[in-house]
Write a protein that holds these residues in place. Structure first.
Motif, PDB file in Angstrom:
ATOM      1  N   LEU A   1       0.827  -1.204   0.000  1.00 57.46           N
ATOM      2  CA  LEU A   1       0.000   0.000   0.000  1.00 57.46           C
ATOM      3  C   LEU A   1       0.864   1.258   0.000  1.00 57.46           C
ATOM      4  O   LEU A   1       0.559   2.233  -0.686  1.00 57.46           O
ATOM      5  N   GLU A   2       1.958   1.234   0.767  1.00 63.41           N
ATOM      6  CA  GLU A   2       2.858   2.390   0.813  1.00 63.41           C
ATOM      7  C   GLU A   2       3.471   2.658  -0.560  1.00 63.41           C
ATOM      8  O   GLU A   2       3.614   3.813  -0.966  1.00 63.41           O
ATOM      9  N   GLU A   3       3.801   1.603  -1.289  1.00 64.55           N
ATOM     10  CA  GLU A   3       4.338   1.767  -2.647  1.00 64.55           C
ATOM     11  C   GLU A   3       3.325   2.477  -3.545  1.00 64.55           C
ATOM     12  O   GLU A   3       3.712   3.176  -4.480  1.00 64.55           O
ATOM     13  N   ASP A   4       2.045   2.290  -3.254  1.00 62.47           N
ATOM     14  CA  ASP A   4       0.986   2.926  -4.038  1.00 62.47           C
ATOM     15  C   ASP A   4       0.514   4.253  -3.426  1.00 62.47           C
ATOM     16  O   ASP A   4      -0.494   4.803  -3.852  1.00 62.47           O
ATOM     17  N   GLY A   5       1.212   4.736  -2.386  1.00 58.39           N
ATOM     18  CA  GLY A   5       0.906   6.044  -1.811  1.00 58.39           C
ATOM     19  C   GLY A   5      -0.090   6.039  -0.664  1.00 58.39           C
ATOM     20  O   GLY A   5      -0.605   7.092  -0.297  1.00 58.39           O
ATOM     21  N   TRP A   6      -0.354   4.881  -0.064  1.00 55.94           N
ATOM     22  CA  TRP A   6      -1.307   4.783   1.045  1.00 55.94           C
ATOM     23  C   TRP A   6      -0.563   4.533   2.347  1.00 55.94           C
ATOM     24  O   TRP A   6       0.428   3.817   2.374  1.00 55.94           O
ATOM     25  N   GLN A   7      -1.072   5.125   3.436  1.00 57.07           N
ATOM     26  CA  GLN A   7      -0.463   4.970   4.755  1.00 57.07           C
ATOM     27  C   GLN A   7      -1.551   4.794   5.797  1.00 57.07           C
ATOM     28  O   GLN A   7      -2.698   5.195   5.590  1.00 57.07           O
ATOM     29  N   LEU A   8      -1.160   4.234   6.947  1.00 58.33           N
ATOM     30  CA  LEU A   8      -2.073   4.173   8.080  1.00 58.33           C
ATOM     31  C   LEU A   8      -2.334   5.583   8.584  1.00 58.33           C
ATOM     32  O   LEU A   8      -1.440   6.440   8.553  1.00 58.33           O
ATOM     33  N   LEU A   9      -3.527   5.827   9.066  1.00 62.69           N
ATOM     34  CA  LEU A   9      -3.883   7.115   9.659  1.00 62.69           C
ATOM     35  C   LEU A   9      -3.764   6.987  11.171  1.00 62.69           C
ATOM     36  O   LEU A   9      -4.286   6.041  11.760  1.00 62.69           O
ATOM     37  N   TYR A  10      -3.060   7.936  11.785  1.00 64.22           N
ATOM     38  CA  TYR A  10      -2.864   7.926  13.233  1.00 64.22           C
ATOM     39  C   TYR A  10      -3.664   9.051  13.865  1.00 64.22           C
ATOM     40  O   TYR A  10      -3.810  10.127  13.283  1.00 64.22           O
ATOM     41  N   ASP A  11      -4.149   8.807  15.094  1.00 59.75           N
ATOM     42  CA  ASP A  11      -4.892   9.844  15.813  1.00 59.75           C
ATOM     43  C   ASP A  11      -3.915  10.772  16.523  1.00 59.75           C
ATOM     44  O   ASP A  11      -2.692  10.631  16.401  1.00 59.75           O
TER      45      ASP A  11
ATOM     46  N   GLU B   1      -3.055  10.891  19.497  1.00 58.83           N
ATOM     47  CA  GLU B   1      -2.250  10.216  20.515  1.00 58.83           C
ATOM     48  C   GLU B   1      -1.234   9.255  19.905  1.00 58.83           C
ATOM     49  O   GLU B   1      -0.538   8.547  20.622  1.00 58.83           O
ATOM     50  N   GLY B   2      -1.161   9.208  18.576  1.00 60.48           N
ATOM     51  CA  GLY B   2      -0.208   8.343  17.900  1.00 60.48           C
ATOM     52  C   GLY B   2      -0.680   6.910  17.723  1.00 60.48           C
ATOM     53  O   GLY B   2       0.101   6.043  17.360  1.00 60.48           O
ATOM     54  N   LYS B   3      -1.954   6.650  17.964  1.00 62.08           N
ATOM     55  CA  LYS B   3      -2.513   5.310  17.781  1.00 62.08           C
ATOM     56  C   LYS B   3      -3.150   5.225  16.395  1.00 62.08           C
ATOM     57  O   LYS B   3      -3.654   6.222  15.880  1.00 62.08           O
ATOM     58  N   VAL B   4      -3.150   4.028  15.832  1.00 59.45           N
ATOM     59  CA  VAL B   4      -3.786   3.827  14.524  1.00 59.45           C
ATOM     60  C   VAL B   4      -5.276   4.117  14.676  1.00 59.45           C
ATOM     61  O   VAL B   4      -5.936   3.611  15.587  1.00 59.45           O
ATOM     62  N   GLU B   5      -5.790   4.950  13.777  1.00 56.58           N
ATOM     63  CA  GLU B   5      -7.206   5.351  13.810  1.00 56.58           C
ATOM     64  C   GLU B   5      -8.074   4.180  13.362  1.00 56.58           C
ATOM     65  O   GLU B   5      -7.875   3.612  12.299  1.00 56.58           O
TER      66      GLU B   5
ATOM     67  N   THR C   1     -11.330  -5.946  13.176  1.00 59.53           N
ATOM     68  CA  THR C   1     -10.979  -4.539  13.302  1.00 59.53           C
ATOM     69  C   THR C   1     -10.747  -3.919  11.924  1.00 59.53           C
ATOM     70  O   THR C   1     -10.120  -4.527  11.060  1.00 59.53           O
ATOM     71  N   VAL C   2     -11.248  -2.690  11.761  1.00 59.93           N
ATOM     72  CA  VAL C   2     -11.068  -1.930  10.523  1.00 59.93           C
ATOM     73  C   VAL C   2     -10.298  -0.667  10.886  1.00 59.93           C
ATOM     74  O   VAL C   2     -10.724   0.094  11.763  1.00 59.93           O
ATOM     75  N   VAL C   3      -9.146  -0.473  10.232  1.00 62.41           N
ATOM     76  CA  VAL C   3      -8.332   0.710  10.496  1.00 62.41           C
ATOM     77  C   VAL C   3      -8.355   1.628   9.278  1.00 62.41           C
ATOM     78  O   VAL C   3      -8.631   1.201   8.166  1.00 62.41           O
ATOM     79  N   CYS C   4      -8.064   2.889   9.516  1.00 61.03           N
ATOM     80  CA  CYS C   4      -8.151   3.908   8.467  1.00 61.03           C
ATOM     81  C   CYS C   4      -6.828   4.065   7.727  1.00 61.03           C
ATOM     82  O   CYS C   4      -5.755   4.002   8.328  1.00 61.03           O
ATOM     83  N   LEU C   5      -6.955   4.297   6.431  1.00 58.90           N
ATOM     84  CA  LEU C   5      -5.824   4.578   5.559  1.00 58.90           C
ATOM     85  C   LEU C   5      -6.035   5.931   4.899  1.00 58.90           C
ATOM     86  O   LEU C   5      -7.177   6.398   4.800  1.00 58.90           O
ATOM     87  N   PHE C   6      -4.953   6.544   4.457  1.00 57.86           N
ATOM     88  CA  PHE C   6      -5.083   7.773   3.673  1.00 57.86           C
ATOM     89  C   PHE C   6      -4.021   7.791   2.598  1.00 57.86           C
ATOM     90  O   PHE C   6      -2.977   7.151   2.702  1.00 57.86           O
TER      91      PHE C   6
END
Length: 145
Positions: A71-81, A83-87, A97-102
């Protein structure tokens, strides 16, 4: 009445891209730069083998790293809140669990309405249980919850 009151235009549709990995699945809306990563059921993980030549990662951990790398190679990253936790976006109807990407949106600055439609489409595609979502900041909490 204008056209949007009668029939949707092409800009009303959300084209969700689905990327399946061994145990994780990404749901992406490149137009708005929003996405989700659905994690697998932790009870179904296969632990790392005890053999030194095979490596020391469980199946889910190895797949998570591969998914994030791809995903990072395609320009996507995890979204953090803040407090530095994965959103988290919530849980699927079966409890994963479903986590957010941007990523960088392919459209010029998307409107709030476009983002709202994208999140609805992502929720539906990823089967996010609506009772587990974060409440919208502009919506008052439901008195029945």
């Amino acid at each position: 009445m204008n056209q949007s009151e009668h029939e949707p235009s092409w800009s009303d549709y959300v084209d969700v891209t689905i990327v399946e990995f061994a145990t994780h699945t990404a749901y992406l809306d490149p137009r708005t730069g929003t996405g989700y990563l659905v994690t697998p059921d932790p009870d179904l993980d296969i632990p790392a083998p005890d053999e030194p030549f095979v490596g020391g990662l469980s199946l889910h951990t190895a797949d998570f790293r591969r998914a994030l790398s791809h995903l990072e190679e395609d320009g996507w990253q995890l979204l953090y809140d803040d407090e530095g936790k994965v959103e988290r976006a919530g849980l699927t109807v079966d409890g994963r669990t479903v986590v957010c990407l941007f990523g960088a949106p392919t459209a010029a600055q998307p409107s709030l309405e476009t983002l709202r439609r994208a999140l609805i489409a992502l929720d539906l595609a990823a089967a996010v249980d609506p009772t587990t979502r974060h409440p919208d900041d502009d919506q008052p909490p439901d008195a029945t919850s």
